[in-house]
Design a protein around this motif. Structure first.
Motif, short mmCIF file in Angstrom:
data_model
loop_
_atom_site.label_atom_id
_atom_site.label_comp_id
_atom_site.label_asym_id
_atom_site.label_seq_id
_atom_site.Cartn_x
_atom_site.Cartn_y
_atom_site.Cartn_z
N PRO A 216 47.71 39.00 20.41
CA PRO A 216 47.83 40.15 20.72
C PRO A 216 46.88 41.28 20.31
N ILE A 217 46.69 42.30 21.00
CA ILE A 217 46.13 43.48 20.46
C ILE A 217 47.22 44.48 20.06
N TRP A 218 47.51 44.61 18.91
CA TRP A 218 48.48 45.48 18.35
C TRP A 218 48.16 46.84 18.50
N LEU A 219 49.07 47.74 18.73
CA LEU A 219 48.94 49.14 19.22
C LEU A 219 49.33 50.26 18.11
N ASP A 220 50.35 49.47 17.14
CA ASP A 220 50.70 50.45 16.15
C ASP A 220 49.75 50.66 15.06
N ASP A 221 50.35 51.87 14.51
CA ASP A 221 49.24 52.01 13.16
C ASP A 221 49.63 50.84 12.22
N ARG B 50 35.58 53.69 30.38
CA ARG B 50 34.38 54.02 30.11
C ARG B 50 34.20 53.87 28.81
N GLN B 51 35.17 53.94 27.81
CA GLN B 51 35.19 53.35 26.49
C GLN B 51 34.75 51.96 26.13
N ILE B 52 35.09 51.29 27.24
CA ILE B 52 34.95 49.97 27.06
C ILE B 52 33.52 49.69 27.45
N LEU B 53 33.17 50.34 28.79
CA LEU B 53 31.41 50.22 28.87
C LEU B 53 30.77 50.57 27.94
N ALA B 54 31.03 51.73 27.35
CA ALA B 54 30.17 52.04 26.29
C ALA B 54 30.00 51.31 24.78
N THR B 55 30.88 50.53 24.70
CA THR B 55 31.05 49.98 23.45
C THR B 55 30.99 48.45 23.60
N THR B 56 30.66 48.07 24.59
CA THR B 56 30.41 46.48 24.68
C THR B 56 29.37 46.39 25.46
N ASP B 57 28.87 44.96 25.68
CA ASP B 57 27.66 44.40 26.36
C ASP B 57 28.31 43.78 27.87
N LEU B 58 29.45 44.23 28.17
CA LEU B 58 29.81 43.52 29.42
C LEU B 58 28.88 43.95 30.77
N GLU B 59 28.77 42.90 31.43
CA GLU B 59 28.04 43.01 32.67
C GLU B 59 28.78 43.27 33.81
N ARG B 60 30.09 42.87 33.69
CA ARG B 60 31.11 42.85 34.87
C ARG B 60 32.34 42.98 34.35
N ILE B 61 33.23 44.05 34.91
CA ILE B 61 34.44 44.15 34.70
C ILE B 61 35.29 44.16 35.93
N ILE B 62 36.10 43.15 36.16
CA ILE B 62 36.96 42.88 37.29
C ILE B 62 38.53 43.60 36.72
N THR C 238 43.79 54.55 23.33
CA THR C 238 42.27 54.31 22.74
C THR C 238 42.26 53.09 21.56
N ARG C 239 43.36 52.89 21.03
CA ARG C 239 43.39 51.76 20.12
C ARG C 239 43.04 50.40 20.96
N LEU C 240 43.74 50.32 22.07
CA LEU C 240 43.69 49.25 23.08
C LEU C 240 42.09 48.97 23.51
N ALA C 241 41.28 50.09 23.87
CA ALA C 241 39.95 49.81 24.07
C ALA C 241 39.16 49.38 22.84
N GLU C 242 39.55 50.05 21.62
CA GLU C 242 38.97 49.68 20.65
C GLU C 242 38.89 48.29 20.32
N GLY C 243 40.30 47.75 20.12
CA GLY C 243 40.79 46.62 19.74
C GLY C 243 40.06 45.37 20.92
N PHE C 244 40.05 45.81 22.26
CA PHE C 244 39.36 44.91 23.13
C PHE C 244 38.04 44.63 22.86
N ALA C 245 37.44 45.72 22.61
CA ALA C 245 35.95 45.80 22.09
C ALA C 245 35.65 44.98 20.84
N TRP C 246 36.51 45.00 19.84
CA TRP C 246 36.55 44.14 18.77
C TRP C 246 36.50 42.74 18.93
N MET C 247 37.56 42.50 19.62
CA MET C 247 37.87 40.91 20.02
C MET C 247 36.57 40.28 20.74
#
Length: 299
Positions: free
Chosen positions: A287-292, A121-133, A60-69
């Motif tokens: 990096p996208i850090w995944l620890d607290d 699905r979290q990445i799709l819902a939280t970003t404006d990406l048009e294409r994910i490979i 979950t943190r990875l999806a959140e961090g990716f969207a934030w980046m």
């Protein structure tokens, strides 16, 4: 069933909407999660703990961090490469894994399918990406055989079941395309820059003073002689390192007994992110850090 080779259509440079923004492609490396392998803090001097609950939070943190980046206002990012590079599960390749894993390989496949689907699905819902490979590679831990096989590697990979199932689950989603590798390498053309992906276990590190970069450079110079690859991407070594044209991913499981046994340096769990600028190539490698966070640990 035989997996057929699959190469994505080149990522084209989009027309610029905002003149102040640069055009870029985002890349996220996902590897070495080892979701069902438990790490007991007592076995690593309290440096780490890992189980299924922690793994789920990390995804979950990875999806959140990716969207934030992707919120960087300097870049117009419409396409992303989310590479699944193997060792997402640990399997039964060592006797201690048979004894201590929290799930069987079959149960781990089901767990991964649910959680990777949720992440995408979290990445799709939280970003404006048009294409994910999504390039997909098996790891050395994903095998269903005692020893790693070469020509039949993918036919004996538990991770192939995960990837093929995910491809079917997203069959009706036009924004996501899975490209499941049949061999050691796959490639993506990102606005004229060639990105190559592999798990990384074909490279052997003998502990030399030059580190892992020397055997990797020697190996890729032979395999890709006469061809220009702008960015090589791999996992396997559980240490995030950026050598310019070579990106080695970190791990989600983090520090474990084996890391301690081989005297590996401690590294917080993390996965690699970078952008490909349409004119200058790789930039914003982080990096996208995944620890607290430190604040959460202190609370």
């Amino acid at each position: 069933f035989k997996a057929m080779p699959s190469s994505p259509k080149p990522i084209k440079t989009p027309s610029k909407v905002n003149a102040k923004q640069r055009k870029a492609v985002a890349t996220l490396l996902c590897s070495d999660w080892h979701i069902e392998e438990e790490v007991d803090p007592a076995t690593v001097n309290g440096l780490n703990a890992y189980n299924l609950e922690i793994a789920a939070k990390c995804i979950t943190r990875l999806a959140e961090g990716f969207a934030w980046m992707l919120t960087d206002p300097r870049f117009d990012v419409r396409t992303a490469v989310v590479a699944l590079l193997g060792d997402l599960l640990s399997g039964y390749i060592h006797p201690e894994l048979v004894e201590g894993n929290l799930l069987s390989p079959q149960e781990a496949q089901i767990w991964l399918i649910d959680h990777i689907e949720g992440m995408l699905r979290q990445i799709l819902a939280t970003t404006d990406l048009e294409r994910i490979i999504v390039p997909c590679h098996s790891g050395n831990h994903g095998r269903a055989t005692e020893k790693q096989r070469v020509s039949s590697r993918e036919a004996n990979s538990n991770e192939q079941v995960v990837y093929q199932t995910l491809k079917r689950l997203f069959r009706g989603e036009p924004r996501i395309e899975f490209h499941i590798a049949s061999g050691e390498w796959s490639e993506v053309d990102a606005m004229g820059f060639t990105l190559a992906f592999t798990h990384g276990d074909s490279f052997q590190y003998g502990g030399g003073v030059g580190g892992i970069s020397i055997p990797i450079r020697r190996g890729i110079s032979r395999q890709f002689q006469g061809r220009k690859i702008h960015q090589f991407n791999m996992g396997h070594f559980h240490q995030r390192q950026d050598f310019g044209d070579i990106q080695i991913n970190g791990s989600m499981i983090g520090y474990g007994p084996y890391s301690q046994r081989i005297h590996a340096p401690f590294e917080p769990r993390q996965q690699s992110f970078y952008l490909i600028d349409s004119e200058r190539g790789k930039c914003l490698s982080a990096p996208i850090w995944l620890d607290d966070s430190a604040k959460e640990k202190a609370a």
